[in-house]
Design an enzyme around this catalytic site. Structure first.
Site, mmCIF file in Angstrom:
data_model
loop_
_atom_site.group_PDB
_atom_site.id
_atom_site.type_symbol
_atom_site.label_atom_id
_atom_site.label_comp_id
_atom_site.label_asym_id
_atom_site.label_seq_id
_atom_site.Cartn_x
_atom_site.Cartn_y
_atom_site.Cartn_z
ATOM 1 C CG ASP A 147 -1.920 1.036 1.275
ATOM 2 O OD1 ASP A 147 -2.758 1.057 0.358
ATOM 3 O OD2 ASP A 147 -1.899 1.877 2.192
ATOM 4 C CD GLU A 185 -2.207 1.943 -3.508
ATOM 5 O OE1 GLU A 185 -3.361 2.099 -3.948
ATOM 6 O OE2 GLU A 185 -1.863 2.314 -2.373
#
Ligand code: CA
Length: 667
Positions: A349, A378
């Site tokens: 994340d 990400e």
């Protein structure tokens, strides 16, 4: 009472026998001594339990022993001894199995609140006290024989992103363990129409990896009131090294969540599916109450120049991976999930909150265990960070992180329109200006001489140095799911039939592009989230997969399945290096907007289809396209995928239906 007495005796013995070092103050976090061992928290045998806590500036440290994981009586409190090098320790030579513990530090003259240590691997309900267990008892039967399915290279991967609860909680799932890890162990389950659901469905669909939304212990669900059916995605980490309690059948029993997580992994592996964990080391639920703060104040988090906490996560704090013991913490934690739980990969994340060095250290540590562990994330942050731009693990820097992949927001938004504007459509709905990004995606963001990088959506250069560094996708748990996005953004007058075409076209581009494809669970059944774009705490009625959709949308399901299986069967769609793509993927000059077409030289990469032609027509009208004249077999016409051939074609002009992908091949 008897026990208490014994404990008191121990304390006396330990206190008397230990020689004490005095803690000191340091000028900066960089001076904190690094602990090289990996036995922090505790090590257990029936004969001896040794507690260790790293806390270089604590003035005094206690470990408290409890009978229960919540409330209940404190059995004893013991002062821990300082080793002069950051670590506090104490031992008990009585069998502590089944007991619970917390640490407490005296810092700047004040006793902080008790907390489980940052390294806790077993906890009681809500993760507020650590649990002393024998890990051997957490292994399900046959665990020692559990093996990950074979994976030859990352390009073979098809990812399926699913929330543990969404997967099974609907009454239509046919599963017994609703919302639990154990639902992934249930075979032979069906929906109201007798169609397979759950793990059988995943097998049938052909995905290779399940990517679980946060399944480590997170804070937002009160594990003592599960009957309230509170929902959360779980991006609010509490204990990084423990599974989430609400997904277990008994969050009070420390063994339950661990054993059941393992049973889930074991079952997925047995069914040929690898397991990826979504990891959120970039921040914690709160910094004030987290064990990070309660054991080593400020150290684990970044601060702004004025001392305030920085917030690149958008959640109120961000961790400081560049600090030695934070970096080590993350690396050790990942190694632990691999070794203890047999996890096969990690999705980071907000990966760009981490520094590039840390990500490369992670890759190196994983390679030492198993190079087939997949790492991606990400490649962005949610806000600015004190970490210098050049050090961030950004998408734009992925070429400095070999063996790590990033999500392509380029393809995502070029297919369906901006994430930030629900009403904005793009290529799949016939809008012009995205062709170069579709081409960019077809080559997995690598270097290719036919692409005008200046026209690509969010970047102007090929950021990936290998096709396995890019995750192609059109939707995930964030933002509108595909059906909702298409509903919001379709041009005025678009019919339901057309919207289904936009859907198929989008995923055709995802699955036929080079790189690593990814779908959000339930897209294959045309799930919707009733238009809710940020469903992180929406009820089950929004988030659950309604398995009866398989009946209504069986055509869509079969199409997705066809794409996945076709990709699996043909290495030309998943070339393993950039030079193969440069040599064997040639774009056609289509002389029209909103059309991308290319050939793949299958023979050159060991495909039994010697040549393949892929055409994506984003226009809402049929087109005619000049193509190389060959004895083509049509394997996909935009409505169905059939590798045996839907029809043959040997003319120089191909008619391509509106909003459709066609795939043709030559034997
Ligand atoms: Ca929890």
């Amino acid at each position: 009472m008897y026990k208490k007495l014994i404990f008191t005796l121990f304390i006396l013995l330990i206190t008397m026998s230990s020689c004490k070092e005095t803690p000191q103050k340091y000028n900066s976090f960089n001076e904190y001594p690094v602990y090289e061992g990996n036995d922090l928290e505790y090590t257990y045998t029936p004969e001896l339990t040794t507690f260790k806590l790293w806390s270089p500036e604590a003035e005094q440290v206690k470990v408290h022993i409890y009978e229960t994981g919540l409330e209940g009586e404190k059995l004893c409190s013991v002062d821990m001894d300082y080793d002069g090098k950051g670590v506090w320790a104490t031992s008990f030579d009585e069998d502590l199995k089944g007991k619970f513990y917390t640490f407490q530090i005296l810092f700047e003259g004040k006793w902080l609140e008790e907390s489980v240590g940052a390294y806790a691997k077993a906890v009681g309900v809500n993760g507020v006290r650590g649990a002393i267990i024998d890990f051997y008892e957490t292994n399900p039967e046959g665990w020692e024989n559990d093996k990950s399915p074979v994976l030859n290279n990352f390009n073979e991967i098809s990812l399926y992103e699913v929330h543990v609860r969404d997967f099974s909680v609907s009454p239509t799932s046919g599963m017994k363990n609703k919302g639990k890890f154990l639902a992934f162990t249930e075979e032979g389950t069906v929906n109201d129409f007798g169609q397979s659901t759950g793990i059988d469905h995943l097998k049938e669909l052909g995905i290779t990896h399940v990517h679980l939304l946060p399944s480590f212990d997170y804070a937002s669900i009160d594990e003592t009131t599960l009957e309230k059916n509170v929902y959360n995605w779980g991006y609010d980490p509490a204990n990084f090294n423990v599974p989430e309690g609400s997904y277990s059948t008994d969050p009070y029993d420390p063994i339950s969540r661990i054993k059941e997580f393992k049973q889930m992994v074991q079952s997925l592996h047995k069914n040929g599916i690898r397991v990826i964990m979504d990891v959120v080391y970039n921040h914690t639920a709160t910094w004030e109450n987290h064990p990070f703060t309660r054991t080593v104040p400020d150290y684990y988090y970044r601060q702004n120049a004025d001392g305030s906490y920085s917030n690149a996560s958008g959640c109120g704090n961000e961790t400081a991976s560049e600090r030695a013991m934070v970096r080590k913490y993350i690396v050790e934690s990942l190694k632990y999930w691999v070794k203890e739980y047999h996890v096969d990969g990690f999705r980071f994340d907000l990966m760009a909150i981490h520094d590039i060095t840390t990500m490369n250290e992670i890759r190196k540590a994983m390679n030492e265990i198993d190079p087939s562990i997949f790492i991606y994330g990400e490649g962005w942050t949610a806000g600015d960070s004190p970490l210098p731009y050049g050090e961030r693990a950004l998408k734009q820097h992925v070429n400095r992180m070999p063996g790590i992949a990033v999500f392509s927001d380029d393809i995502r938004d070029a297919l369906k329109g901006s994430w930030a504007n629900a009403k904005e459509p793009a290529f799949a709905a016939g809008y012009q200006g995205y062709d170069e990004t579709i081409k960019f995606s077809a080559v997995a963001a690598t270097d290719h001489d036919s692409i005008h990088y200046g026209l690509v959506k969010y970047v102007n250069f090929p950021y990936a140095s290998s096709p396995s560094q890019v995750i192609n996708y059109v939707s995930c748990h964030d933002d509108l799911c595909l059906v909702d996005k298409i509903n919001y953004s379709s041009p005025y007058g678009a019919t339901p039939i057309e919207k289904r075409k936009f859907n198929r076209l989008s995923q055709s581009i995802v699955f036929l592009s080079q790189g690593v494809p990814f779908i959000y669970a339930g897209e294959e059944l045309m799930r919707n989230k009733k238009g809710v774009h940020n469903s992180y705490q929406s009820p089950d009625s929004i988030n659950q997969i309604d398995w009866n959709f398989k009946k209504t949308n069986i055509d869509m399901y079969n199409y997705y399945k066809g794409l996945i299986q076709m990709r699996k069967a043909h290495p030309a769609f998943r070339m393993t290096n950039t030079s193969d793509i440069q040599r064997n993927l040639k774009f056609l000059n289509t002389y029209q907007q909103c059309v991308v077409a290319y050939t793949l030289e299958g023979s050159a990469v060991g495909d039994n289809w010697s040549r393949i032609l892929v055409v994506h027509n984003g226009n809402r009208h049929n087109i005619s396209l000049n193509i190389p004249q060959e004895n083509w077999t049509v394997a996909c016409n935009g409505e169905e995928v059939n590798p045996n051939g839907i029809f043959n074609w040997n003319q120089p002009v191909l008619n391509v239906p509106a909003s459709s992908t066609m795939v043709l091949y030559k034997k």
